[in-house]
Write a protein that holds these residues in place. Structure first.
Motif: not given
Length: 85
Positions: A18-30
């Motif tokens: 999880r630390l290697r991936r970094g922070k990701r946004g969960s919403i990709q489209a609206v």
């Protein structure tokens, strides 16, 4: 970290991944107000900005609606609030 590795290696490696991936946004489209799907980052951010500006800065109410709201509010005030005026 070493203690966690010895006691719960699965949890340790999940944390490392999880630390290697970094922070990701969960919403990709609206959806836009018109109903079209927005997928580019700039469009999505722009839509969120517009949404929160609408929430935080509602359009001005007409004076008749404001007067009706004030009349309705004064009907429902407690007697304590009326004596403070």
């Amino acid at each position: 970290m070493e203690k966690e590795f010895q006691s719960a290696p699965k949890h340790f490696w999940q944390t490392i991944q999880r630390l290697r991936r970094g922070k990701r946004g969960s919403i990709q489209a609206v959806y836009s107000k018109g109903g079209t799907l927005l997928t580019s980052t700039e469009e999505v951010i722009g839509r969120w900005i517009a949404h929160f500006e609408e929430l935080l800065n509602p359009p001005n109410l007409s004076s008749t609606v404001e007067a009706d709201l004030e009349d309705e509010a004064s009907k429902h005030q407690s007697p304590w609030r009326k004596s403070l005026r």
